[in-house]
Scaffold this motif. Structure first.
Motif, PDB file in Angstrom:
ATOM      1  N   ALA A 121       5.487   4.367   1.828  1.00 28.92           N
ATOM      2  CA  ALA A 121       5.506   5.860   1.897  1.00 28.92           C
ATOM      3  C   ALA A 121       6.663   5.775   3.598  1.00 28.92           C
ATOM      4  N   PHE A 122       5.891   5.887   4.418  1.00 28.45           N
ATOM      5  CA  PHE A 122       6.056   5.184   5.545  1.00 28.45           C
ATOM      6  C   PHE A 122       7.595   4.207   5.323  1.00 28.45           C
ATOM      7  N   PRO A 175       1.024  -0.930   0.367  1.00 25.79           N
ATOM      8  CA  PRO A 175      -0.057   0.044   0.576  1.00 25.79           C
ATOM      9  C   PRO A 175       0.435   1.469   0.055  1.00 25.79           C
ATOM     10  N   LEU A 176       0.710   2.385  -0.808  1.00 23.58           N
ATOM     11  CA  LEU A 176       0.689   3.997  -0.998  1.00 23.58           C
ATOM     12  C   LEU A 176       1.867   3.867   0.779  1.00 23.58           C
ATOM     13  N   ARG A 177       0.843   4.053   1.896  1.00 23.94           N
ATOM     14  CA  ARG A 177       1.414   4.643   2.601  1.00 23.94           C
ATOM     15  C   ARG A 177       1.805   4.017   3.264  1.00 23.94           C
ATOM     16  N   VAL A 178       1.613   2.323   3.478  1.00 24.01           N
ATOM     17  CA  VAL A 178       3.360   1.781   4.278  1.00 24.01           C
ATOM     18  C   VAL A 178       4.587   1.738   3.360  1.00 24.01           C
ATOM     19  N   LYS A 204      -2.184  14.918  -6.177  1.00 24.76           N
ATOM     20  CA  LYS A 204      -1.894  15.379  -4.946  1.00 24.76           C
ATOM     21  C   LYS A 204      -0.264  16.091  -4.721  1.00 24.76           C
ATOM     22  N   VAL A 236       7.032   7.154  -4.293  1.00 22.55           N
ATOM     23  CA  VAL A 236       5.710   7.654  -4.181  1.00 22.55           C
ATOM     24  C   VAL A 236       4.842   9.081  -4.329  1.00 22.55           C
TER      25      VAL A 236
END
Length: 389
Positions: free
Chosen positions: A164-165, A159-162, A232, A223
């Motif tokens: 990015a983290f 997942p993109l949030r993962v 975005k 990302v």
């Protein structure tokens, strides 16, 4: 730069071809950005082949001879190339996977393509790379990008949030992994440890590009590419505030002189040493400072994008940006096998800086028809092995 001294990273504009639908503004500015980085890179590499002293960076905490102020200034400017190329590697993968999904490719087909390209980059480094850096194998920028591509080929499935983290966390914590590998004179490490953490010109193959500080740049670039596609993130002059934030982060870490800074400024050093950062292994301070400079270059390009796209300069930069791997390999062969044999110290004795400028300009001029021609050849044979290059 030595090796590329790079970063390089590209670094090196070794990104997969951006082939998404088209002629979007985002792709146009990315190609201009990468093409501009190639021009800057040419000036950097010409210093190596012309014998000019352009070393505003340290290696394993040690800096070599510092040349005249103009050499130092040019070297500082060209150091932005490494973060540009490694970050754009990630950006380009994000565009590449989206375009291939639209064509009906499966995730495994995309991953297999990226892994194949990574293998080709590594083999080029171990073969053609011996022709222009050293007469033996070196783990340089192609190898570093290849490893980063192989890692991103699987990380991108999260997942993109993962993702990015992982990118941000690894960017600020990788010095903890480097700490057990201090630059002790005479100390040797196994090859994997050297490739990951420690610049080692005596290793076999020679390790001129470490991985640990470059992997976060590629992940962060991926990302950013996804955010661009989702609108975005917009490339505009307002990004100058991002550059300011990066410079501020560099300033704080640099003043602290400890964590994330492997070449701290000390009392008694010449004032300009304040701007010297450790390139290998890459320090956080080095990345932040040069990422800030890279964003400034991007802001300038975005300000003049429409003007550039309307003239030959923009078309040339776009051509360079769309033939990244070809440009990198061929421009180094031009430097090492042609120009360095003609523009020798005897040709312009005691004028190394002017040899650098002359070699750079001649190389760029030679690359213009070559890049246009190669781009046409690749378009003519889209399903050949050239699609990996």
């Amino acid at each position: 730069m030595n090796g590329i001294s790079l970063s390089q990273e590209a670094a090196i504009g070794l990104q997969p071809e951006v082939v998404s639908a088209a002629k979007s503004e985002r792709v146009a500015i990315v190609d201009l950005f990468r093409g501009s980085a190639h021009v800057i890179m040419a000036f950097d590499h010409s210093g190596y082949f012309s014998g000019s002293t352009m070393t505003p960076e340290a290696y394993n905490g040690v800096i070599g001879p510092v040349g005249q102020w103009y050499n130092f200034a040019l070297g500082m400017f060209t150091n932005v190339v490494t973060p540009i190329f490694f970050t754009l590697t990630g950006v380009s993968v994000s565009f590449f996977e989206k375009s291939r999904r639209k064509r009906g490719w499966t995730e495994w087909e995309i991953t297999r393509f990226l892994l194949t390209r990574a293998l080709i980059l590594f083999l080029i480094d171990m073969t053609i790379g011996t022709l222009y850096w050293h007469p033996y194998q070196s783990f340089e920028v192609f190898s570093a990008v290849a490893c980063c591509l192989a890692i991103l080929a699987f990380v991108r499935l999260l997942p993109l949030r993962v993702i990015a983290f992982i990118g941000v966390a690894s960017f600020f914590t990788y010095p903890l992994l480097i700490h057990p590998y201090p630059p002790v004179p005479g100390q040797t490490y196994d090859l994997i440890s050297a490739i990951l953490f420690r610049y080692d010109p005596d290793a076999v193959p020679r390790v001129g590009f470490t991985l640990i500080g470059r992997i976060p740049l590629v992940i962060i670039g991926y990302v950013l590419g996804r955010l661009l596609q989702d609108k975005k993130l917009v490339i505009s002059p307002r990004l100058i505030w991002a550059a300011a934030a990066l410079f501020a982060g560099w300033f704080v870490i640099h003043l602290a002189g400890g964590y994330g800074n492997y070449f701290p400024f000390k009392a008694g050093m010449p004032w300009y040493y304040f701007f010297i950062e450790n390139k290998e292994p890459t320090s956080i301070a080095y990345n932040l400072f040069n990422m800030g400079g890279a964003v400034v270059v991007l802001v300038i390009l975005s300000r003049y994008e429409y003007w550039l796209k309307g003239n030959i300069i923009g078309r040339v930069l776009t051509s360079f940006g769309q033939t990244s791997l070809f440009f990198y390999v061929v421009h180094l062969l031009i430097f090492s096998k042609i120009l360095s044999q003609i523009i020798t110290p005897e040709f312009m004795p005691h004028e190394a800086f002017f040899r650098t400028i002359l070699m750079s300009v001649l190389c760029i001029l030679m690359m213009i028809p070559l890049s246009f021609g190669y781009r046409e050849l690749r378009h003519k044979y889209p399903d050949s092995i050239l699609r990996y290059l």
